[in-house]
Design an enzyme around this catalytic site. Structure first.
Site, PDB file in Angstrom:
ATOM      1  CD  GLN A 127      -2.878   1.051   2.376  1.00 54.67           C
ATOM      2  OE1 GLN A 127      -3.226  -0.043   2.816  1.00 54.67           O
ATOM      3  NE2 GLN A 127      -3.363   2.185   2.857  1.00 54.67           N
ATOM      4  CG  HIS A 155      -3.743  -4.747   3.894  1.00 52.63           C
ATOM      5  ND1 HIS A 155      -2.722  -4.719   2.979  1.00 52.63           N
ATOM      6  CD2 HIS A 155      -4.089  -3.447   4.123  1.00 52.63           C
ATOM      7  CE1 HIS A 155      -2.446  -3.463   2.670  1.00 52.63           C
ATOM      8  NE2 HIS A 155      -3.261  -2.681   3.348  1.00 52.63           N
TER       9      HIS A 155
END
Length: 194
Positions: A127, A155
């Site tokens: 990310q 996630h």
């Protein structure tokens, strides 16, 4: 949808399918049983779709719809949904991207911002890197007075395995130029939460 599965695999997809078949066998499955016989091909197609960003040029995406415009206020595209695969476990992470830039004589088509997000998210990612790549791309292509990107994601590598924390959100941000000023950053953050 069935039409999609009638097409032959590319050579790369064929190699991926062979490896998936081997992985299924190593996991103790019968890769020839009815429910799994087409799985290697499906996974190969899915993987090449989910990583198609490697074949795209994000700067070219923005440059394909770049226009001269004397507008110097914040342009925000918020709530851009994305799905990606983390490079550590190849499990999905997904969420929303919020992008702002302050033009310096040039703007781009709004859909191009979302396409840039897709380009970077359709790669094996983390990310933090994706956030920076989106910012850098907009800065390079448009040379704006400033860019800010905020990514909020869940996630699956944190939810399905390991720590198994459901519903946790990871937020990353990156900014440059005019957004180095706290007042400008705060305006953006207020607008995306409105």
């Amino acid at each position: 949808m069935e039409e999609l599965y009638k097409h032959e695999l590319t050579p790369t997809q064929q190699q991926i399918a062979e490896h998936i078949r081997a992985i299924l066998t190593l996991l103790g499955e019968d890769a020839q049983r009815e429910g799994l016989v087409k799985t290697p091909k499906r996974v190969a197609r899915a993987m090449t779709f989910m990583t198609q960003g490697y074949e795209q040029d994000p700067v070219a995406i923005l440059n394909s719809a770049k226009f001269n415009e004397d507008y110097r206020q914040m342009v925000i595209v918020r709530d851009i949904n994305f799905y990606s695969l983390c490079e550590h476990h190849m499990l999905p992470f997904y969420g929303k991207v919020h992008v702002a830039y302050i033009p310096n004589g040039q703007v781009t088509g709004l859909s191009k911002i979302a396409r840039v997000v897709d380009c970077f998210s359709h790669r094996l990612q983390i990310q933090e890197r994706m956030t920076k790549q989106i910012r850098d791309c907009i800065q390079e292509a448009l040379q704006p007075l400033g860019v800010m990107v905020v990514v909020e994601a869940q996630h699956m590598c944190m939810q399905m395995r390991g720590v198994q924390k459901q519903g946790s959100i990871t937020t990353t941000s990156d900014f440059c130029g005019a957004f180095n000023q706290a007042k400008t950053r705060e305006e953006f953050l207020q607008l995306i939460r409105a």
